[in-house]
Design an enzyme around this catalytic site. Sequence first.
Site, PDB file in Angstrom:
ATOM      1  N   TYR A  53      13.417  11.287   5.197  1.00  0.00           N
ATOM      2  CA  TYR A  53      12.925  11.237   3.813  1.00  0.00           C
ATOM      3  C   TYR A  53      13.934  10.588   2.866  1.00  0.00           C
ATOM      4  O   TYR A  53      13.534   9.975   1.869  1.00  0.00           O
ATOM      5  CB  TYR A  53      12.479  12.634   3.343  1.00  0.00           C
ATOM      6  CG  TYR A  53      11.203  13.038   4.040  1.00  0.00           C
ATOM      7  CD1 TYR A  53       9.992  12.442   3.688  1.00  0.00           C
ATOM      8  CD2 TYR A  53      11.202  13.922   5.103  1.00  0.00           C
ATOM      9  CE1 TYR A  53       8.821  12.746   4.369  1.00  0.00           C
ATOM     10  CE2 TYR A  53      10.031  14.241   5.794  1.00  0.00           C
ATOM     11  CZ  TYR A  53       8.847  13.650   5.414  1.00  0.00           C
ATOM     12  OH  TYR A  53       7.686  13.942   6.083  1.00  0.00           O
ATOM     13  N   ARG A  56      13.050   7.039   3.066  1.00  0.00           N
ATOM     14  CA  ARG A  56      11.821   6.780   2.298  1.00  0.00           C
ATOM     15  C   ARG A  56      12.151   6.678   0.808  1.00  0.00           C
ATOM     16  O   ARG A  56      11.660   5.840   0.085  1.00  0.00           O
ATOM     17  CB  ARG A  56      10.785   7.893   2.480  1.00  0.00           C
ATOM     18  CG  ARG A  56      10.401   8.281   3.895  1.00  0.00           C
ATOM     19  CD  ARG A  56       9.417   7.315   4.493  1.00  0.00           C
ATOM     20  NE  ARG A  56       9.992   6.036   4.841  1.00  0.00           N
ATOM     21  CZ  ARG A  56      10.810   5.807   5.868  1.00  0.00           C
ATOM     22  NH1 ARG A  56      11.151   6.768   6.688  1.00  0.00           N
ATOM     23  NH2 ARG A  56      11.293   4.608   6.099  1.00  0.00           N
ATOM     24  N   GLN A  86      -2.721  10.594  -1.433  1.00  0.00           N
ATOM     25  CA  GLN A  86      -2.031  11.157  -0.271  1.00  0.00           C
ATOM     26  C   GLN A  86      -0.583  10.674  -0.273  1.00  0.00           C
ATOM     27  O   GLN A  86       0.205  11.081   0.568  1.00  0.00           O
ATOM     28  CB  GLN A  86      -2.714  10.684   1.017  1.00  0.00           C
ATOM     29  CG  GLN A  86      -4.153  11.143   1.128  1.00  0.00           C
ATOM     30  CD  GLN A  86      -4.874  10.396   2.247  1.00  0.00           C
ATOM     31  OE1 GLN A  86      -4.797  10.765   3.406  1.00  0.00           O
ATOM     32  NE2 GLN A  86      -5.561   9.329   1.893  1.00  0.00           N
ATOM     33  N   ASN A  87      -0.268   9.788  -1.214  1.00  0.00           N
ATOM     34  CA  ASN A  87       1.066   9.192  -1.225  1.00  0.00           C
ATOM     35  C   ASN A  87       2.078  10.114  -1.866  1.00  0.00           C
ATOM     36  O   ASN A  87       1.773  10.841  -2.806  1.00  0.00           O
ATOM     37  CB  ASN A  87       1.047   7.856  -1.968  1.00  0.00           C
ATOM     38  CG  ASN A  87       0.152   6.848  -1.286  1.00  0.00           C
ATOM     39  OD1 ASN A  87      -0.250   7.069  -0.137  1.00  0.00           O
ATOM     40  ND2 ASN A  87      -0.173   5.772  -1.963  1.00  0.00           N
ATOM     41  N   VAL A  88       3.302  10.015  -1.353  1.00  0.00           N
ATOM     42  CA  VAL A  88       4.368  10.850  -1.906  1.00  0.00           C
ATOM     43  C   VAL A  88       5.247  10.041  -2.867  1.00  0.00           C
ATOM     44  O   VAL A  88       6.126  10.591  -3.512  1.00  0.00           O
ATOM     45  CB  VAL A  88       5.199  11.500  -0.773  1.00  0.00           C
ATOM     46  CG1 VAL A  88       4.322  12.444   0.041  1.00  0.00           C
ATOM     47  CG2 VAL A  88       5.850  10.461   0.144  1.00  0.00           C
ATOM     48  N   ASP A  89       4.977   8.722  -2.977  1.00  0.00           N
ATOM     49  CA  ASP A  89       5.729   7.930  -3.964  1.00  0.00           C
ATOM     50  C   ASP A  89       5.181   8.216  -5.357  1.00  0.00           C
ATOM     51  O   ASP A  89       4.194   8.937  -5.513  1.00  0.00           O
ATOM     52  CB  ASP A  89       5.663   6.425  -3.611  1.00  0.00           C
ATOM     53  CG  ASP A  89       4.247   5.848  -3.734  1.00  0.00           C
ATOM     54  OD1 ASP A  89       3.571   6.093  -4.756  1.00  0.00           O
ATOM     55  OD2 ASP A  89       3.796   5.130  -2.801  1.00  0.00           O
ATOM     56  N   HIS A 104      -0.238  15.445  -0.656  1.00  0.00           N
ATOM     57  CA  HIS A 104       0.755  15.611   0.411  1.00  0.00           C
ATOM     58  C   HIS A 104       2.171  15.776  -0.108  1.00  0.00           C
ATOM     59  O   HIS A 104       3.130  15.584   0.630  1.00  0.00           O
ATOM     60  CB  HIS A 104       0.677  14.430   1.387  1.00  0.00           C
ATOM     61  CG  HIS A 104      -0.599  14.411   2.176  1.00  0.00           C
ATOM     62  ND1 HIS A 104      -1.049  13.328   2.881  1.00  0.00           N
ATOM     63  CD2 HIS A 104      -1.540  15.377   2.357  1.00  0.00           C
ATOM     64  CE1 HIS A 104      -2.206  13.621   3.467  1.00  0.00           C
ATOM     65  NE2 HIS A 104      -2.533  14.857   3.148  1.00  0.00           N
TER      66      HIS A 104
HETATM   67  P1  OAD Z   1      -2.410   4.897   6.971  1.00  0.00           P
HETATM   68  O1  OAD Z   1      -1.175   4.153   7.338  1.00  0.00           O
HETATM   69  O2  OAD Z   1      -3.045   5.758   7.994  1.00  0.00           O
HETATM   70  O3  OAD Z   1      -3.532   3.878   6.467  1.00  0.00           O
HETATM   71  C1  OAD Z   1      -3.216   2.855   5.563  1.00  0.00           C
HETATM   72  C2  OAD Z   1      -4.459   2.075   5.248  1.00  0.00           C
HETATM   73  O4  OAD Z   1      -4.122   1.104   4.265  1.00  0.00           O
HETATM   74  C3  OAD Z   1      -5.063   1.327   6.442  1.00  0.00           C
HETATM   75  O5  OAD Z   1      -6.457   1.563   6.511  1.00  0.00           O
HETATM   76  C4  OAD Z   1      -4.744  -0.142   6.137  1.00  0.00           C
HETATM   77  O6  OAD Z   1      -5.742  -1.035   6.623  1.00  0.00           O
HETATM   78  C5  OAD Z   1      -4.719  -0.131   4.619  1.00  0.00           C
HETATM   79  N1  OAD Z   1      -3.917  -1.218   4.007  1.00  0.00           N
HETATM   80  C6  OAD Z   1      -2.901  -1.930   4.551  1.00  0.00           C
HETATM   81  N2  OAD Z   1      -2.434  -2.827   3.664  1.00  0.00           N
HETATM   82  C7  OAD Z   1      -3.170  -2.674   2.525  1.00  0.00           C
HETATM   83  C8  OAD Z   1      -3.170  -3.311   1.244  1.00  0.00           C
HETATM   84  N3  OAD Z   1      -2.302  -4.279   0.941  1.00  0.00           N
HETATM   85  N4  OAD Z   1      -4.071  -2.879   0.329  1.00  0.00           N
HETATM   86  C9  OAD Z   1      -4.957  -1.889   0.622  1.00  0.00           C
HETATM   87  N5  OAD Z   1      -4.999  -1.271   1.808  1.00  0.00           N
HETATM   88  C10 OAD Z   1      -4.124  -1.651   2.751  1.00  0.00           C
HETATM   89  O7  OAD Z   1      -2.045   5.727   5.634  1.00  0.00           O
HETATM   90  P2  OAD Z   1      -2.818   6.963   4.984  1.00  0.00           P
HETATM   91  O8  OAD Z   1      -4.276   6.880   5.233  1.00  0.00           O
HETATM   92  O9  OAD Z   1      -2.347   7.060   3.588  1.00  0.00           O
HETATM   93  O10 OAD Z   1       0.757  12.227   5.605  1.00  0.00           O
HETATM   94  O11 OAD Z   1      -2.220   8.170   5.811  1.00  0.00           O
HETATM   95  C11 OAD Z   1      -2.598   9.465   5.501  1.00  0.00           C
HETATM   96  C12 OAD Z   1      -1.458  10.424   5.763  1.00  0.00           C
HETATM   97  O12 OAD Z   1      -0.983  10.248   7.084  1.00  0.00           O
HETATM   98  C13 OAD Z   1      -0.249  10.183   4.905  1.00  0.00           C
HETATM   99  O13 OAD Z   1      -0.343  10.784   3.632  1.00  0.00           O
HETATM  100  C14 OAD Z   1       0.857  10.802   5.704  1.00  0.00           C
HETATM  101  C15 OAD Z   1       0.461  10.289   7.065  1.00  0.00           C
HETATM  102  O14 OAD Z   1       0.853  11.065   8.147  1.00  0.00           O
HETATM  103  C16 OAD Z   1       1.855  12.989   5.701  1.00  0.00           C
HETATM  104  O15 OAD Z   1       2.968  12.536   5.898  1.00  0.00           O
HETATM  105  C17 OAD Z   1       1.582  14.439   5.551  1.00  0.00           C
END
Ligand code: OAD
Length: 230
Positions: A53, A56, A86-89, A104
């Site tokens: 972290y 990060r 869901q973002n931590v930023d 999250h």
């Molecule tokens: P993911 O990495 O699973 O998904 C990211 C999504 O963003 C994908 O569907 C990509 O296609 C899309 N993407 C990539 N580049 C992009 C762009 N420039 N503009 C828009 N979309 C784009 O991330 P999350 O779904 O956020 O939790 O993941 C969910 C959770 O899983 C996170 O909060 C984290 C992780 O484990 C914890 O750490 C608890």
Amino acid sequence: MKKIVVLSGAGVSAESGIKTFRDSGGLWDGYNVMDVASPEGWTKDRELVLGFYNERRKNAISAKPNEGHKIIAELESQFQVIVITQNVDNLHEKAGSTKVLHLHGELFKSRSTVDPNLIYDIEGWALNIGDKCDKGSQLRPHIVWFGEMVPMMDVAVEETLSADIFIVIGTSLQVYPAAGLLEYVKESNPKFIIDPNMPELLPRSNLFLIEEIGSIGMNKVREILIKEYL
Ligand code: OAD
């Protein structure tokens, strides 16, 4: 004023230089998730977890909100907007969004390991072994790890139930309960999904798929909203 609820994920911050989790070269490519994002991992190796972290934070501290975050913030002048991220930023806040719910947790906060109500701001990027809360216990990242409850979920469901418009941006919709929020949106209300690599979705009514990166996708959605939903 119509109410927009935005559900965002790592993809909304990709254009700001923050890695997503599941894209190739993403964060979970280089790490075993359970080592750095679970209570078991924390028990096993606190140094590794803090280091993960800290990295990060180092990366996020200088990151700037991009056009996608900015458009979401600007929508507040014409709509009631709630961001569920869901973002931590903190890029939604940096862009000017005033109602942001962090499902999250938050990267720039730490939490006591004996009293979850003791939450502190982290100045700079480092949280180290030996950094303690007011009750003398080691501080941990204020992050919701796998296997832990998502404390803000009830509020998120309430907000979603009353949304007139729902926007999903930059999430693979693989992590529950966050991914399930879509189920709570009224059938008759529009649901926009912005993602350059569209996640698989069950068919549902009033679903608009916008296969674009965040900035371009939000621009398109803003145009539609102003033309059809103001
Ligand atoms: P993911 O990495 O699973 O998904 C990211 C999504 O963003 C994908 O569907 C990509 O296609 C899309 N993407 C990539 N580049 C992009 C762009 N420039 N503009 C828009 N979309 C784009 O991330 P999350 O779904 O956020 O939790 O993941 C969910 C959770 O899983 C996170 O909060 C984290 C992780 O484990 C914890 O750490 C608890």
